[in-house]
Design an enzyme around this catalytic site. Structure first.
Site, short mmCIF file in Angstrom:
data_model
loop_
_atom_site.label_atom_id
_atom_site.label_comp_id
_atom_site.label_asym_id
_atom_site.label_seq_id
_atom_site.Cartn_x
_atom_site.Cartn_y
_atom_site.Cartn_z
N SER A 109 37.91 41.92 42.56
CA SER A 109 37.98 43.38 42.40
C SER A 109 39.19 44.00 43.10
CB SER A 109 36.70 44.03 42.92
OG SER A 109 36.59 43.87 44.31
N HIS A 134 37.28 47.20 49.55
CA HIS A 134 37.89 48.08 48.54
C HIS A 134 38.79 49.10 49.21
CE1 HIS A 134 34.90 47.38 44.98
NE2 HIS A 134 35.71 46.36 45.19
N ASP A 185 33.40 53.43 43.25
CA ASP A 185 32.32 52.54 43.70
C ASP A 185 30.95 53.19 43.77
OD1 ASP A 185 34.08 50.45 43.95
OD2 ASP A 185 34.35 50.68 46.11
#
Length: 182
Positions: free
Chosen positions: A57, A96, A125
């Site tokens: 990701s 992230h 998210d």
């Protein structure tokens, strides 16, 4: 006779003193690792100073298997920073990038709301957060990425994906330790 036969013979010839010495050595190794981990936690201010990237990701910034070094200071979190966060009732932390920061009180950098997104993901998210949760708070964030080692953490991923490898490796290291004493 071969490696296995020699290992069995050396196991038979171990006396109590050798077994005790090996147990103490193993205990010291484990204790040293725990002390180093706790020291890193104190120095970095992060509950998990080292994490392994488990998914794609965050590509192209980080690849699966990269080891990230984290630090959690008192500086305010800003958009663009890469953070590792943990959601309530989730076992595995997520790596992230921060895309939005809302400061609720300018005098206290802890009063913030953060929205994150993986570089390789299309959407933010919020779908990963707990049901009804729209933002991350400071208590969800474990640390900020301050450095990385590419692909070194792949060993961890392989041992997690194929557990038999972990047991074979531990057994082989145990046999190696026993046979090296002779």
């Amino acid at each position: 006779m071969g490696f296995i036969g020699d290992s069995i013979d050396s196991l038979k010839s171990i006396n109590v003193r050798q077994a005790l010495e090996q147990a103490i050595t193993l205990g010291m190794i484990v204790s040293s690792a725990l002390i180093i981990w706790k020291l890193l936690m104190c120095v970095t201010g992060s509950e998990s100073p080292v994490v392994v990237v488990l998914s794609e990701s965050m590509e192209p910034a980080f690849q699966r298997g990269d080891i990230l070094f984290l630090r959690m200071g008192e500086d305010p979190i800003r958009a663009g920073e890469i953070v590792v966060f943990n959601i309530d009732r989730r076992e595995i932390p997520i790596v992230h990038r921060v895309i939005k920061v809302h400061e609720r009180n300018n005098t206290n950098p802890i009063d913030i709301d953060v929205l994150t997104k993986g570089d390789n993901n299309d959407k933010d998210d919020r779908i990963l957060y707990a049901p009804g949760q729209q933002w991350l708070n400071r208590q969800h964030i474990m640390g900020r990425a301050v450095g990385f080692l590419p692909y070194v953490g792949y060993v961890t991923i392989i041992m997690t994906d194929i557990p038999i490898i972990k047991y074979v490796l531990i057994g082989a290291l145990g046999l190696l330790a026993i046979t090296s004493k002779d």
